[in-house]
Design a protein around this motif. Structure first.
Motif, short mmCIF file in Angstrom:
data_model
loop_
_atom_site.label_atom_id
_atom_site.label_comp_id
_atom_site.label_asym_id
_atom_site.label_seq_id
_atom_site.Cartn_x
_atom_site.Cartn_y
_atom_site.Cartn_z
N ILE A 158 65.64 68.68 31.59
CA ILE A 158 67.07 68.85 31.31
C ILE A 158 67.48 67.96 30.13
CG2 ILE A 158 69.41 68.47 32.21
CD1 ILE A 158 68.32 69.37 34.94
N ALA A 159 66.94 66.74 30.14
CA ALA A 159 67.29 65.82 29.07
C ALA A 159 66.85 66.36 27.70
CB ALA A 159 66.62 64.46 29.34
N SER A 160 65.74 67.17 27.72
CA SER A 160 65.28 67.71 26.43
C SER A 160 66.02 69.02 26.08
CB SER A 160 63.77 67.95 26.46
OG SER A 160 63.49 69.03 27.34
N GLY A 161 67.04 69.40 26.89
CA GLY A 161 67.92 70.49 26.50
C GLY A 161 67.73 71.79 27.25
N MET A 162 66.87 71.78 28.32
CA MET A 162 66.68 73.02 29.07
C MET A 162 67.80 73.20 30.07
SD MET A 162 62.82 73.63 30.32
CE MET A 162 61.54 73.09 29.23
N SER A 163 68.02 74.47 30.47
CA SER A 163 68.98 74.73 31.54
C SER A 163 68.34 74.28 32.85
CB SER A 163 69.30 76.22 31.61
OG SER A 163 68.18 76.89 32.17
N PRO A 164 69.14 73.85 33.82
CA PRO A 164 68.59 73.34 35.09
C PRO A 164 67.64 74.35 35.73
CG PRO A 164 70.95 72.90 34.98
CD PRO A 164 70.61 73.71 33.75
N ASP A 165 67.97 75.65 35.70
CA ASP A 165 67.11 76.65 36.33
C ASP A 165 65.76 76.73 35.64
OD1 ASP A 165 68.90 77.21 38.17
OD2 ASP A 165 69.51 79.22 37.39
N ASP A 166 65.77 76.77 34.30
CA ASP A 166 64.51 76.81 33.56
C ASP A 166 63.69 75.55 33.81
OD1 ASP A 166 65.11 79.23 32.61
OD2 ASP A 166 65.64 78.59 30.55
N ALA A 167 64.42 74.42 33.80
CA ALA A 167 63.74 73.13 34.00
C ALA A 167 63.00 73.15 35.34
CB ALA A 167 64.76 71.99 33.97
N ARG A 168 63.68 73.65 36.38
CA ARG A 168 63.10 73.70 37.71
C ARG A 168 61.85 74.59 37.72
NH1 ARG A 168 64.98 71.12 41.46
NH2 ARG A 168 63.75 71.33 43.33
N LYS A 169 61.97 75.78 37.08
CA LYS A 169 60.87 76.73 37.04
C LYS A 169 59.67 76.14 36.30
CE LYS A 169 60.59 81.23 35.58
NZ LYS A 169 61.21 82.30 34.77
N LYS A 170 59.95 75.52 35.18
CA LYS A 170 58.89 74.95 34.35
C LYS A 170 58.17 73.80 35.08
CE LYS A 170 56.97 74.90 30.18
NZ LYS A 170 57.28 73.85 29.22
N ALA A 171 59.01 72.99 35.75
CA ALA A 171 58.43 71.83 36.44
C ALA A 171 57.48 72.28 37.54
CB ALA A 171 59.55 70.96 37.02
N LEU A 172 57.88 73.30 38.33
CA LEU A 172 57.04 73.82 39.40
C LEU A 172 55.73 74.38 38.85
CD1 LEU A 172 59.50 75.52 41.89
CD2 LEU A 172 57.77 73.78 42.43
N GLU A 173 55.88 75.10 37.73
CA GLU A 173 54.72 75.68 37.05
C GLU A 173 53.73 74.59 36.65
OE1 GLU A 173 55.01 78.00 33.14
OE2 GLU A 173 56.05 79.18 34.69
N ARG A 174 54.27 73.52 36.14
CA ARG A 174 53.48 72.39 35.67
C ARG A 174 52.68 71.75 36.80
NH1 ARG A 174 53.88 68.76 31.19
NH2 ARG A 174 51.69 68.29 31.18
N LEU A 175 53.37 71.71 37.97
CA LEU A 175 52.74 71.04 39.13
C LEU A 175 51.58 71.86 39.68
CD1 LEU A 175 53.12 68.48 40.74
CD2 LEU A 175 54.54 69.74 42.33
N GLY A 176 51.66 73.19 39.52
CA GLY A 176 50.56 74.02 40.04
C GLY A 176 50.77 74.43 41.49
N ASP A 177 49.66 74.64 42.22
CA ASP A 177 49.70 75.15 43.59
C ASP A 177 50.12 74.04 44.57
OD1 ASP A 177 49.33 76.29 46.01
OD2 ASP A 177 47.26 76.94 45.66
N VAL A 178 51.42 73.93 44.81
CA VAL A 178 51.94 72.80 45.60
C VAL A 178 51.36 72.78 47.02
CG1 VAL A 178 54.00 71.66 46.43
CG2 VAL A 178 54.06 72.89 44.28
N ALA A 179 51.29 73.98 47.64
CA ALA A 179 50.86 74.04 49.04
C ALA A 179 49.46 73.46 49.20
CB ALA A 179 50.91 75.47 49.54
#
Lengths: 117, 884
Positions: free
Chosen positions: B33-54
């Motif tokens: 978010i600080a780098s200018g993304m919308s909260p929804d995109d930020a959330r999606k990107k962050a999850l993607e980055r983390l990989g297979d959470v389960a």
């Protein structure tokens, strides 16, 4: 660039974690961010795979975890090196350097082997 | 203080990982978010980055759980090491308490381990036979009550074989008898036993070496084959590997050794060295002995599916049938069976169970005592515990600490106790082997050690639990605020101690009463007159070789000459000979009285019968009441005569007209003359452990010449055993081939008769003494603690003018109540003890006032001594010192 399950990747991740913690205690997110920036995003690993590596290293007694508070007053789990961890860091660093040096030297050599002449 | 005492309980692994990952995601989202993304995109990107959470969660949870478990294990062992270290330190800090606890426990556990070793080897260890539970011993019970375990006649053995359906196989044997084994030159007297070849098969025993008997081995006129026991093989033949096939001379007849029996084998009775094959066929041919001589033992193996009860019913039925068919010999005799183990355990079961109960009581007293001691030790350490609780030690941790301490004490006591038990079993082996079944080897086997160790552990946990719980309840604040200098016991712990002491007193008085009754009974048995004078008598047995002394005349002449030569020796006051020594007569004969036939349903009485030399009564000091004793006139050719004892005269001729009466031994036979009673002599108790003398009849050796046992009375102050050398010389000067054996004083023969009775008495008395000691210690500890705890109070009382006598009364009233309660409860225990030992008592009533009163007095006396010191100390309280 490395296969996800390869031992090479795991060993490399562990060495990077040791390096990150050699600066002082930090949480998992901090380690991930440091790896990202220190490797110029070349080694942008899936961040999730960082955590199993942390727990495995804790079991081996190289690092220890403790709950603490961040600058923003948030609860986070901080990891720090044990004495064994510091020893591992030294050994693995020099091992990696010898390994990387040897591989670099091999693939950049200009000496033509006898069978290619 | 250790790190662990402050530790906060950690969250579940899953939750901890979730927290960690949530933090990671949120930080990453913030950064995007600080780098200018919308909260929804930020959330999606962050999850993607983390990989297979389960899968990350699962993997981490598994790792963390395992980690926690390993840590818990490390902590548990760490705590244990700490507890043990602490327990050792506190044990060393209170050496008197530790030593007393270990010694007390060692005594209690040692007594139990030793007695359990005996009980197990007798009652629980397996018999040395295959599938021994299917084996039964068959007996002839006598309706007269003469014996429950009579032997069988050959005819009965054969008839049972024909009629029975319960047994797969049956084997008979004759009682063990002496046999002369002539090795190089010295004849040795050893034990031999005739057994049917089928007996070994029935018992499921095969020889360790060589072969067993063939079925027809017993049918020859002279048996020429012999099996030897493992013991004989080792002792006599020195483990000779070639012993099978060797020819030896047994009773002057050459016989071939065909096999060696296994090391642990024992026949159903006796401990013979040689086994000879028996066949009842020759016995069946003899019309008189076929049913007239009852001398066979009989063992059967039940068929699959047959039961002991079923077999007993069948035997009873066969017995009734035989009684009808052969009334002449079998009248009054039935048939019955019991498991072979019961038959071999014999009369030792009850005394052993009494002992086991006594040892158990001692252990209970031990536990009560230790629990009491630990309670008061815990009280004196209350401040220490309070400080530890205040500093953060968990209650559970303290309880665990106390349990560790008491288990450690119990284990130390257990080890010391096992050592004691081993010493005790060594002593028992010397004292008791003759009075226990032969298969019992008194050893501390694995089972006994296991049971003992378990007992020790239970003891440790049991007496550790009480104090541990009282610590769990204590409030550290109160305890710390309290002036521990004068802290008195709480009402609850005082009551706990009182109950423990009362329990000890109750158990102790029961045990003492039981021991007292047995002691009184033994005294009654050993001091009641036997009917003859057993002092200064040397006894021994000779064996006249049959070849040389085959005729009546030759035997009578030999006995006369031997006795004459011995009587002529210096230091000899008298010598006589007899078929079986007094108190050891085992020969019984059916009695028939002329003109007084037994009614058809009246059982024929069997009377102890002995054959004696003319001067036996004079030599033994048996008085003549009526008529005369034997003389040289009672020759083989003269009319047969007999002498009876008072008990017999009184029972069958109550009007006093026994002398002159005519009787017959065995059913009257027109070809045999009647025997005339010529004298009545004083009673001799044949079983010295029973106070009523048995009817006995004596025949003259001149008419029935078999009297190999000699009694020689020493003159003046001469030791009877010192006569042995000259007696041996006198015998060998007459005939050097006559062996002399079974040398003993009459007193030691009597001692052997008492041995089975003496063992439980000695042991139970020892347990009683042990219990008395332990209970006294308990009483002492109770009063000492009570007096110490109320020292300040007493000081105040004295300062306020209370007399010293009043203080003493106060202490006594408080402790005395518990003692009286203990004695009252003990009354029930005494009743139980009396009932338990009742079958072991002779000549003493089960509620003998002397024994029970003695027990109570002994206990009160010991308790009195034990409370003297603390009560005296309480009365000497100096108010100034105490209140300062």
């Amino acid at each position: 660039m490395f296969a996800k399950e390869s031992g090479l990747l795991q060993g490399t991740v562990e060495l990077l974690i040791l390096k990150a913690l050699s600066w002082g205690p930090i949480h998992g997110y901090g380690i991930a961010s440091w790896i990202e920036s220190a490797t110029d995003d070349v080694l942008s690993v899936e961040e999730g795979s960082l955590y199993p590596a942390l727990y495995r290293m804790a079991r081996k007694g190289w690092i220890k975890a403790q709950w603490g508070v961040t600058e923003n007053n948030r609860r986070a789990k901080y990891y720090h090196l044990t004495a064994e961890g510091r020893r591992q860091f030294r050994d693995q660093t020099s091992g990696w350097q010898r390994f990387a040096g040897a591989v670099t030297q091999a693939i950049t050599t200009r000496a033509i082997p006898s069978w290619a002449k | 203080m250790t790190r662990r005492d402050f530790r906060i309980v950690p969250p579940k692994p899953q939750a901890e990982i979730d927290d960690e990952l949530r933090f990671h995601l949120e930080e990453r989202v913030q950064a995007y978010i600080a780098s200018g993304m919308s909260p929804d995109d930020a959330r999606k990107k962050a999850l993607e980055r983390l990989g297979d959470v389960a899968s990350v969660r699962d993997e981490c949870a598994a790792l963390l759980t395992e980690d926690r478990r390993a840590e818990a294990r490390r902590d548990w062992f760490g705590d244990l090491a700490q507890d043990l270290h602490f327990a050792l330190r506190s044990a060393v800090r209170a050496p008197a308490f530790t030593l007393a606890a270990i010694v007390t426990l060692a005594l209690g556990i040692g007594a139990n381990a030793a007695v359990f070793g005996v009980v197990k080897s007798v009652l629980l260890d397996r018999l040395p036979y295959a599938d021994a539970g299917r084996l039964m011993r068959i007996y002839c019970p006598y309706r007269t009550g003469f014996t429950e375990r009579g032997a069988l006649s050959a005819g009965t053995v054969s008839d049972i074989r024909e009629r029975q359906h319960s047994f797969a196989s049956l084997g008979a044997f004759l009682p063990q008898r002496d046999a002369i084994y002539a090795s190089s030159d010295v004849p040795q007297v050893m034990k031999s036993m005739f057994i049917e070849p089928e007996l070994l098969r029935t018992l499921g025993v095969t020889p360790a070496r060589g072969r067993t008997f063939a079925d027809d081995d017993g049918n020859r006129d002279t048996t020429t084959v012999v099996l030897i026991s493992y013991g004989a093989w080792q002792r006599v033949f020195g483990d000779d590997a070639n012993v099978v096939g060797k020819v030896i001379r047994l009773n002057s007849i050459p016989r071939t050794i065909i096999g060696v029996l296994p090391r642990d084998f024992l026949p159903p009775e006796g401990t013979p060295d040689f086994y000879l094959p028996l066949s009842i066929k020759p016995m069946m041919r003899d019309p008189i002995s076929v049913r007239g001589s009852h001398n066979l033992g009989f063992v059967g193996r039940l068929k699959p599916g047959a039961t002991v009860e079923g077999a007993r019913h069948e035997l009873a039925r066969i017995g009734a049938e035989l009684e009808r068919l052969y009334a002449k010999d079998n009248l009054g005799i039935g048939l019955d069976g019991m498991s072979l183990r019961d038959a071999m355990v014999g009369d030792t079961r009850t005394p052993l169970l009494v002992l086991l109960a006594s040892a158990g009581l001692v252990l209970l007293i031990t536990c009560a005592n230790l629990a009491g001691a630990l309670v008061s030790r815990t009280i004196s350490r209350r401040k220490e515990f309070a400080i530890r609780v205040a500093l953060g030690a968990g209650r559970g941790r303290l309880v665990r600490q106390l349990l560790t301490e008491s288990v450690l004490l119990a284990l130390a006591g257990c080890i010391a106790g096992l050592a004691l038990a081993m010493i005790g079993l060594g002593l028992l082996r010397g004292l008791a082997l003759s009075s226990l079944p032969a298969y019992a080897n008194l050893s501390l086997d694995r089972g006994a050690v296991f049971v003992t160790a378990t007992l020790a552990l239970i003891t440790g946990l049991a007496f550790g639990a009480g104090p541990a719980l009282s610590v769990g309840r204590a409030d550290p604040q109160d305890t710390l605020r309290e002036q521990t200098h004068g802290a008195s016991e709480s009402r609850r712990t005082r009551r706990a101690r009182g109950v423990l002491v009362a329990g000890q007193i109750a158990l102790c008085v029961s045990l003492l009463a039981g021991a007292g009754l047995l002691v009184r009974s033994l005294i009654a048995m050993t001091t009641a007159p036997l009917g003859f004078n057993p002092g200064k008598l040397l006894t021994f047995t000779v064996q006249l070789p049959n070849a040389k002394y085959g005729t009546v005349a030759a035997r009578v002449q030999a006995y006369d000459e031997l006795a004459r030569r011995i009587r002529g020796l210096p230091g000899v006051a008298g010598a006589a000979n007899v078929s079986q020594l007094p108190t050891t007569i085992s020969n019984n004969n059916g009695l028939f009285i002329r003109d007084k036939p037994w009614a058809p349903n009246e059982p024929v009485p069997f009377i102890l019968t002995s054959r004696v030399s003319d001067n036996l009564f004079a030599t033994l000091g048996i008085p003549l009441d009526q008529g005369r004793t034997f003389t040289t006139a009672d020759r083989d050719s003269a009319p047969p005569t007999i002498i009876i004892n008072e008990a017999m005269a009184h029972r069958y001729w109550p009007n006093g007209n026994a002398v002159g009466a005519q009787i017959h031994i065995g059913p009257p036979d027109p070809t045999e003359p009647w025997i005339t009673v010529v004298g009545v002599v004083g009673n001799v108790r044949n079983d010295p452990t029973h106070l009523t003398p048995e009817p006995t009849m004596y025949l003259s050796l001149r008419q029935s010449p078999s009297a190999d046992a000699f009694v020689v009375r020493a003159a003046g102050s001469i030791d009877p055993l010192s006569l042995l050398t000259s007696v041996r010389r006198a015998i060998s000067s007459f005939d050097p081939t006559i062996p002399v054996y079974k040398v003993a004083t009459m007193e030691s023969v009597l001692g052997d008769a008492f041995a089975p009775r003496r063992l439980p008495v000695v042991l139970m008395t020892a347990f009683g003494a042990l219990a008395l000691l332990l209970a006294s210690v308990g009483v002492y500890a109770m009063f000492a603690n009570m007096a110490a705890a109320r020292e300040r109070e007493f000081g105040v009382r004295v300062a306020l003018g209370s007399s010293r006598g009043a203080i003493v009364r106060l202490v006594l009233r408080q402790g005395g109540g518990w003692m009286v309660l203990g004695l009252a409860v003990g009354a029930f225990g005494v009743m139980m003890a009396a009932r338990l030992v009742r079958t072991q008592l002779f000549g003493v009533a089960p509620f003998d006032p002397l024994a029970i009163g003695g027990a109570v007095l002994a206990l009160i006396a010991c308790a009195g001594v034990a409370l003297l010191v603390p009560v005296q100390r309480a009365s000497r309280v100096d108010p100034i010192t105490v209140l300062r």
